[in-house]
Structure formats: C-alpha cells, structure tokens
Scaffold this motif. Structure first.
Motif, mmCIF file in Angstrom:
data_model
loop_
_atom_site.group_PDB
_atom_site.id
_atom_site.type_symbol
_atom_site.label_atom_id
_atom_site.label_comp_id
_atom_site.label_asym_id
_atom_site.label_seq_id
_atom_site.Cartn_x
_atom_site.Cartn_y
_atom_site.Cartn_z
ATOM 1 N N LEU A 55 0.832 -1.201 0.000
ATOM 2 C CA LEU A 55 0.000 0.000 0.000
ATOM 3 C C LEU A 55 0.868 1.252 0.000
ATOM 4 O O LEU A 55 0.548 2.239 -0.672
ATOM 5 C CB LEU A 55 -0.921 0.000 1.228
ATOM 6 C CG LEU A 55 -2.137 -0.924 1.151
ATOM 7 C CD1 LEU A 55 -2.746 -1.100 2.533
ATOM 8 C CD2 LEU A 55 -3.174 -0.384 0.180
ATOM 9 N N ALA A 56 1.950 1.215 0.751
ATOM 10 C CA ALA A 56 2.846 2.374 0.823
ATOM 11 C C ALA A 56 3.381 2.741 -0.558
ATOM 12 O O ALA A 56 3.469 3.918 -0.925
ATOM 13 C CB ALA A 56 3.999 2.093 1.789
ATOM 14 N N GLU A 57 3.719 1.727 -1.342
ATOM 15 C CA GLU A 57 4.202 1.952 -2.710
ATOM 16 C C GLU A 57 3.109 2.615 -3.552
ATOM 17 O O GLU A 57 3.376 3.576 -4.295
ATOM 18 C CB GLU A 57 4.611 0.603 -3.326
ATOM 19 C CG GLU A 57 5.074 0.669 -4.778
ATOM 20 C CD GLU A 57 5.163 -0.707 -5.426
ATOM 21 O OE1 GLU A 57 5.176 -0.750 -6.677
ATOM 22 O OE2 GLU A 57 5.206 -1.727 -4.704
ATOM 23 N N LEU A 58 1.886 2.117 -3.443
ATOM 24 C CA LEU A 58 0.770 2.688 -4.204
ATOM 25 C C LEU A 58 0.537 4.149 -3.806
ATOM 26 O O LEU A 58 0.388 5.027 -4.664
ATOM 27 C CB LEU A 58 -0.493 1.852 -3.980
ATOM 28 C CG LEU A 58 -1.739 2.279 -4.763
ATOM 29 C CD1 LEU A 58 -2.534 1.057 -5.223
ATOM 30 C CD2 LEU A 58 -2.645 3.186 -3.935
ATOM 31 N N GLY A 59 0.553 4.421 -2.506
ATOM 32 C CA GLY A 59 0.340 5.790 -2.027
ATOM 33 C C GLY A 59 1.383 6.765 -2.559
ATOM 34 O O GLY A 59 1.069 7.887 -2.938
ATOM 35 N N ALA A 60 2.634 6.310 -2.605
ATOM 36 C CA ALA A 60 3.738 7.167 -3.049
ATOM 37 C C ALA A 60 3.652 7.489 -4.538
ATOM 38 O O ALA A 60 4.088 8.551 -4.981
ATOM 39 C CB ALA A 60 5.072 6.495 -2.736
ATOM 40 N N ARG A 61 3.083 6.582 -5.311
ATOM 41 C CA ARG A 61 3.087 6.734 -6.768
ATOM 42 C C ARG A 61 1.875 7.484 -7.313
ATOM 43 O O ARG A 61 1.880 7.875 -8.478
ATOM 44 C CB ARG A 61 3.122 5.346 -7.420
ATOM 45 C CG ARG A 61 4.441 4.617 -7.245
ATOM 46 C CD ARG A 61 4.399 3.293 -8.000
ATOM 47 N NE ARG A 61 5.704 2.636 -8.019
ATOM 48 C CZ ARG A 61 5.996 1.629 -8.822
ATOM 49 N NH1 ARG A 61 5.089 1.172 -9.678
ATOM 50 N NH2 ARG A 61 7.183 1.078 -8.786
ATOM 51 N N CYS A 62 0.825 7.643 -6.491
ATOM 52 C CA CYS A 62 -0.454 8.090 -7.048
ATOM 53 C C CYS A 62 -0.891 9.477 -6.567
ATOM 54 O O CYS A 62 -0.656 9.858 -5.426
ATOM 55 C CB CYS A 62 -1.535 7.070 -6.706
ATOM 56 S SG CYS A 62 -1.223 5.459 -7.475
ATOM 57 N N ASP A 63 -1.538 10.209 -7.470
ATOM 58 C CA ASP A 63 -2.144 11.501 -7.144
ATOM 59 C C ASP A 63 -3.539 11.312 -6.560
ATOM 60 O O ASP A 63 -4.011 12.134 -5.774
ATOM 61 C CB ASP A 63 -2.272 12.362 -8.408
ATOM 62 C CG ASP A 63 -0.959 12.491 -9.155
ATOM 63 O OD1 ASP A 63 0.042 12.823 -8.495
ATOM 64 O OD2 ASP A 63 -0.933 12.238 -10.372
ATOM 65 N N VAL A 64 -4.212 10.232 -6.981
ATOM 66 C CA VAL A 64 -5.563 9.914 -6.509
ATOM 67 C C VAL A 64 -5.577 8.450 -6.098
ATOM 68 O O VAL A 64 -5.182 7.575 -6.886
ATOM 69 C CB VAL A 64 -6.618 10.141 -7.623
ATOM 70 C CG1 VAL A 64 -8.014 9.746 -7.145
ATOM 71 C CG2 VAL A 64 -6.607 11.587 -8.094
#
Length: 296
Positions: A55-64
């Motif tokens: 999840l941390a990876e997803l949060g870092a990569r995404c604007d939304v």
C-alpha cells in the motif's frame, strides 16, 4: 501530472473494485492496484496498469487513491495501518472513500487527512458488479472544490452518475445510508412475498413473471428473486453486508432518536439469516428464514 489525467491507484479488487479498475483502464488510465490477494492484482495488471506490492508503494506513486473495501475498519487499515497509504501520499493528493460507513466517521476522516495535506472525497457507490465492470455505477459524493478539481476525470471514468451532494464530507455517506435502508427493506419484503407465494402453492416462476410486470415490483424483487428461482445463492452481495449496512442505518437514526420500524424488522431478518448459517450466502438467502416452505 495534470488535473485531468492524474496517476490513479485503486485498493480492493473485489466485486466492485475490479470492475472500477477495468473502467479506469478503459478510459485511458494505467491504474496502480493493490489487493491482499496478490495474484488478483497481478492478473489485472497483465492487461495494463501496475500491481503494487505494498500500500505504501501505491500511495507514493499516485495523485488519486480510490479505496473500495468493505467497511470503515478496512479503510482505516488502508490509510493508517502498518503499510498504510496516508504515510506516503503527497500533500495535495486525493483519497476517495467508496465504502458504506457511518457518516460521522467520514466527516472525521476528512479533517484527519486535511492535517496531513491530503484531500478527501466521501464517495460511496451503488450499482453492483455488472455496472462496475461497464463503468455505469452511481457515486454519491461530497467534498471540497479542491478535492473535485484533483479528481479530474477519474470519477466519470468509473461512474455513469456522479452526484455532488455537498462541499464537505458527510452528505455522500448519508445518502448512501438511505439507499441501503431501501435496498435492505426491499430485499426483505421481496423474500417475504416470494415465501408467502411458495407457502400458498403458487408457481414461483409464474409469480415472478406477474410481479415483475405489476405495480408491486421493485428492482430488488426482480434482481434478487431471480437468484431464488435459480436456487443460486452465490454471494454477489452477502447477507452479512445487510447486517452491517442496516445496522449503520439504525445507528444513524438512533443518534437523533428517529424511529425506523421497517428497517429494524429487516435488520432482524438478516441477523436471523446470518445466525442460521447463511451469513456468507447471497443476501437473497434471507428467504431461508421462513419455515414450512420448499425453495426451488
């Protein structure tokens, strides 16, 4: 990065989330996805997009970040768990909450995220898996103008109808709760009607045909009693979803001492079905609580 085409992440590839992710991809996004079942995320990414390991990876990569999990507790885990997205989302990014939750919890979440510079949309969804897959769901949304600007075209990529119900969180969840009141009561009433028909020896297929072309019909009767006729209780939406959702309806009403006699009865019917062993079956299995009938 543009307001119209932000980088999108979606958490929770269940019945609704998978279809929403497919709709995003069809609209030209390359969504980052995360699901606890890694193989589901990897299967999705084979046709475009990225399966994130954490999840941390997803949060870092995404604007939304769009969260399509079951309830408030799972949403808390997505955001603030050991591997939560809130720790890695950049200031000015947006969290879109699509679960059915207590409206007061949603209001509080908006202010919690604001302290970290994260924008928030209260955005429960309705429509079922088929509509999710075709980008035809309804979204009941509320949030600040800045949150809508950050969302760009993301909401419209997933939904046929995006209702803007307020300029701060809460109204989206309140409208969703009222929708669930009707959905739960309608399923319970449909089951009661079909059960009486079976008890009285009416041909169930004939009853279904007549009711679906008469004033007594409802969307839920037409949709859910088809499951009963087929004898197929594969959970598209499980009994326990309505134990939860009608429970939320009653919690909201109890806080303002507002009586909901039909909702209370429907809630008891779903609780009875759950306790009788049908918790994980399709919500149409609420018909199984009626004695003295033989189901198709």
């Amino acid at each position: 990065m543009s307001a119209s085409q932000p980088t999108v992440g979606l958490v929770g590839l269940g019945a609704m989330g998978l279809g929403m992710a497919q709709s995003l991809r069809r609209a030209g996004h390359a969504p980052h996805v995360f699901d606890l079942r890694r193989e589901v995320a990897q299967d999705f990414a084979r046709d475009g997009g990225t399966a994130c390991e954490t999840l941390a990876e997803l949060g870092a990569r995404c604007d939304v970040v769009v969260s399509v999990v079951v309830n408030a507790a799972q949403t808390e885990s997505v955001l603030f768990g050991d591997d939560g997205v809130a720790a890695t989302m950049r200031p000015g990014s947006l969290f879109v909450m699509c679960s059915t939750v207590d409206p007061n919890w949603s209001v509080a979440l908006e202010s919690r995220l604001a302290k970290q510079g994260i924008l928030y949309l209260d955005a429960p969804i309705s429509g079922g898996a088929a509509k999710a897959a075709s980008g035809q769901i309804t979204m009941m949304t509320a949030g600040t103008p800045e949150a809508y600007t950050r969302a760009g075209g993301v909401l419209d990529a997933m939904a046929a109808k995006v209702y803007r119900l307020g300029d701060k969180a809460g109204a989206g969840s309140k409208v969703k709760i009222i929708n669930q009141l009707l959905a739960g009561v309608h399923i319970a009433a449909a089951a009661e009607a079909m059960a009486l028909g079976l008890r009285e020896g009416v041909d169930p297929a004939a009853l279904y045909e007549v009711i679906t072309h008469s004033a007594g019909n409802s969307w839920m009767f037409e949709n859910r009693m088809a499951h009963v006729l087929a004898g197929d209780y594969t959970p598209l939406s499980a009994v326990d979803i309505f134990v939860k959702d009608l429970g939320l309806v009653l919690d909201v009403a109890r806080a303002s001492k507002f009586p909901l006699p039909l909702s209370s009865t429907a809630h008891q019917m779903f609780m009875q079905a759950s306790t009788a062993g049908f918790a994980r079956e399709d919500d149409s299995a609420v018909i199984k609580i009626f004695p003295g009938i033989t189901l198709p």
